[in-house]
Design an enzyme around this catalytic site. Structure first.
Site, short mmCIF file in Angstrom:
data_model
loop_
_atom_site.label_atom_id
_atom_site.label_comp_id
_atom_site.label_asym_id
_atom_site.label_seq_id
_atom_site.Cartn_x
_atom_site.Cartn_y
_atom_site.Cartn_z
N ASP A 43 0.86 -1.19 0.00
CA ASP A 43 0.00 0.00 0.00
C ASP A 43 0.89 1.23 0.00
O ASP A 43 2.02 1.21 0.50
CB ASP A 43 -0.92 0.02 1.24
CG ASP A 43 -2.17 0.87 1.05
OD1 ASP A 43 -3.26 0.28 0.94
OD2 ASP A 43 -2.04 2.11 0.95
N VAL A 70 1.46 1.70 -6.55
CA VAL A 70 1.22 0.83 -7.72
C VAL A 70 1.41 1.57 -9.04
O VAL A 70 1.50 0.94 -10.10
CB VAL A 70 -0.18 0.17 -7.68
CG1 VAL A 70 -0.32 -0.75 -6.48
CG2 VAL A 70 -1.29 1.19 -7.74
N TYR A 161 -13.30 7.89 -13.61
CA TYR A 161 -13.21 6.67 -12.81
C TYR A 161 -13.79 5.49 -13.59
O TYR A 161 -13.18 4.43 -13.68
CB TYR A 161 -13.95 6.87 -11.49
CG TYR A 161 -13.97 5.65 -10.61
CD1 TYR A 161 -12.85 5.29 -9.87
CD2 TYR A 161 -15.11 4.84 -10.52
CE1 TYR A 161 -12.87 4.15 -9.05
CE2 TYR A 161 -15.14 3.72 -9.70
CZ TYR A 161 -14.02 3.38 -8.97
OH TYR A 161 -14.04 2.26 -8.17
N LYS A 165 -12.02 1.93 -14.83
CA LYS A 165 -12.47 0.63 -14.37
C LYS A 165 -12.97 -0.24 -15.54
O LYS A 165 -12.90 -1.48 -15.47
CB LYS A 165 -13.55 0.80 -13.29
CG LYS A 165 -12.99 1.39 -12.00
CD LYS A 165 -11.93 0.48 -11.39
CE LYS A 165 -11.39 0.98 -10.07
NZ LYS A 165 -10.48 0.04 -9.41
N THR A 196 -16.61 1.84 2.75
CA THR A 196 -15.18 1.98 3.07
C THR A 196 -14.88 3.47 3.10
O THR A 196 -15.75 4.31 2.83
CB THR A 196 -14.30 1.34 1.97
OG1 THR A 196 -14.47 2.10 0.77
CG2 THR A 196 -14.62 -0.11 1.71
N THR A 199 -16.00 5.21 -0.18
CA THR A 199 -17.40 5.63 -0.37
C THR A 199 -17.79 6.73 0.62
O THR A 199 -18.74 7.47 0.36
CB THR A 199 -18.36 4.43 -0.23
OG1 THR A 199 -17.89 3.56 0.78
CG2 THR A 199 -18.51 3.67 -1.51
N1 LIG Z 1 -15.89 0.85 -1.96
C1 LIG Z 1 -16.63 0.74 -3.06
O1 LIG Z 1 -17.86 0.95 -3.05
C2 LIG Z 1 -15.99 0.31 -4.34
C3 LIG Z 1 -16.83 0.01 -5.43
C4 LIG Z 1 -16.27 -0.39 -6.63
C5 LIG Z 1 -14.89 -0.52 -6.73
N2 LIG Z 1 -14.10 -0.22 -5.66
C6 LIG Z 1 -12.66 -0.37 -5.83
O2 LIG Z 1 -12.15 -1.16 -4.78
C7 LIG Z 1 -10.80 -0.81 -4.55
C8 LIG Z 1 -10.58 -0.59 -3.07
O3 LIG Z 1 -11.39 0.46 -2.66
P1 LIG Z 1 -11.84 0.67 -1.13
O4 LIG Z 1 -13.26 0.99 -1.16
O5 LIG Z 1 -11.34 -0.43 -0.28
O6 LIG Z 1 -11.06 2.05 -0.83
P2 LIG Z 1 -10.12 2.50 0.36
O7 LIG Z 1 -9.89 3.95 0.11
O8 LIG Z 1 -10.67 2.07 1.68
O9 LIG Z 1 -8.76 1.70 0.12
C9 LIG Z 1 -7.93 1.97 -0.98
C10 LIG Z 1 -6.49 1.65 -0.57
O10 LIG Z 1 -5.67 1.83 -1.74
C11 LIG Z 1 -4.50 2.53 -1.33
N3 LIG Z 1 -3.93 3.24 -2.47
C12 LIG Z 1 -4.41 4.35 -3.08
N4 LIG Z 1 -3.56 4.73 -4.06
C13 LIG Z 1 -2.54 3.84 -4.08
C14 LIG Z 1 -1.37 3.68 -4.84
N5 LIG Z 1 -1.06 4.56 -5.80
N6 LIG Z 1 -0.55 2.65 -4.58
C15 LIG Z 1 -0.85 1.78 -3.58
N7 LIG Z 1 -1.93 1.88 -2.81
C16 LIG Z 1 -2.76 2.90 -3.05
C17 LIG Z 1 -4.98 3.47 -0.24
O11 LIG Z 1 -3.89 3.91 0.58
C18 LIG Z 1 -5.97 2.60 0.51
O12 LIG Z 1 -5.34 1.85 1.53
C19 LIG Z 1 -10.50 0.38 -5.44
O13 LIG Z 1 -9.83 -0.06 -6.61
C20 LIG Z 1 -11.88 0.91 -5.78
O14 LIG Z 1 -11.89 1.57 -7.02
C21 LIG Z 1 -14.62 0.19 -4.47
#
Ligand SMILES: NC(=O)c1ccc[n+]([C@@H]2O[C@H](COP(=O)([O-])OP(=O)(O)OC[C@H]3O[C@@H](n4cnc5c(N)ncnc54)[C@H](O)[C@@H]3O)[C@@H](O)[C@H]2O)c1
Length: 268
Positions: A43, A70, A161, A165, A196, A199
């Protein structure tokens, strides 16, 4: 016929999870470790990833953490190399790290497009590319990417976004065709609204940064109303699907987008 309890276990497997300090990535790391995998957590938030790894170790699992952006290929390569060096190889990678992007398409700057594409698209591609030789060396593996329900439900002001995706979904479809002959499966989640930090980012907060309870309740209610089940996702709902995709239970599944969204995109 394998024992049903064994089919979903990951004993002896090594998994890398990006975005593991928070939300879905955190839950994925915890669930894969509970299923017996040794997990490498990456992370941008290195301290947050280490805290999750420590909690997994204290619960009896095997986990280590490493800071990783990443969007930087060398850092993703180093994360996968750590799995090989410390745990002897790689069987599973879950490319969870991703960021939201808010704002109308017509006024997006080049800088914003480059930033979000670098993390959401290139970051996922780098994870796949680093994993392939390591998995091929062990006779196969499972790559799990994270797309989004936003690919099915366009929302004004959320186009960049959604574009990134959709690219992750197509990367998943295409890569599955290229690496199946090496025993590597490639799938993606398309999560619906899952509670999370991601959101909650637009909700009102008090002076201490705590989310306002009334606005959270209203937000959760609006998300629940999109699902025929009347529920909103929790991070572990995504993690249990990842466990299926990581395990032998999904050995006949590749190139698919798994719409883990409470049915929010059905019936529309
Ligand atoms: N939560 C939702 O409703 C939802 C819905 C669809 C897709 N997603 C996808 O799920 C994934 C996780 O989202 P989440 O809801 O757990 O969010 P979150 O913000 O809780 O967690 C995201 C994590 O990614 C890390 N991160 C951000 N940029 C980074 C980078 N450049 N390199 C390494 N780490 C990095 C952040 O530090 C964080 O720990 C994302 O790809 C998001 O697009 C989430």
């Amino acid at each position: 016929m394998p024992d049903l309890n064994e089919v979903f276990r990951l004993d002896g497997k090594v998994a890398v999870v990006t975005g593991a300090a928070s939300g879905i990535g955190r839950s994925v790391a915890e669930v894969l470790a509970e299923a017996g995998a040794r997990v490498v957590l990456g992370d941008l938030d290195a301290a947050g990833a280490e805290a999750v790894a420590k909690a997994i170790r204290e619960a009896g699992g095997e986990a280590l953490a490493q800071g990783c952006n990443v969007a930087v290929r060398d850092e993703v390569d180093a994360l996968v190399a750590r799995a090989s060096k410390d745990f002897g190889g790689l069987d599973v990678i879950c490319n969870v790290a991703g960021v939201p992007a808010d704002g109308p398409l017509e006024s997006l700057s080049d800088e914003e497009v480059d930033r979000v594409v670098a993390i959401n698209v290139k970051g996922t591609l780098y994870g796949c590319q680093a994993a392939i030789p390591a998995m091929a060396a062990r006779g196969g593996g499972s790559i799990i990417n994270v797309s989004s329900g936003a690919i099915d439900l366009p929302v004004a002001g959320y186009g960049l976004y959604s574009i990134t995706k959709a690219a992750v979904a197509q990367l998943t479809h295409s890569l599955a065709q290229e690496v199946g002959d090496r025993g590597i499966r490639v799938n993606a989640l398309a999560p619906g609204a899952t509670i999370t930090a991601f959101t909650k980012r637009r909700l009102e907060r008090d002076a201490d940064g705590n989310v306002d309870a009334a606005s959270l309740e209203q937000f959760v209610g609006s998300m629940e109303s999109m699902s025929p089940l009347g529920r909103v996702g929790e991070a572990v709902d995504q993690a249990w699907l990842v466990l299926f995709l990581a395990s032998e239970a999904s050995r006949f599944c590749t190139g698919q987008i798994w719409r883990s969204n409470g049915g929010a995109t059905t019936g529309r």
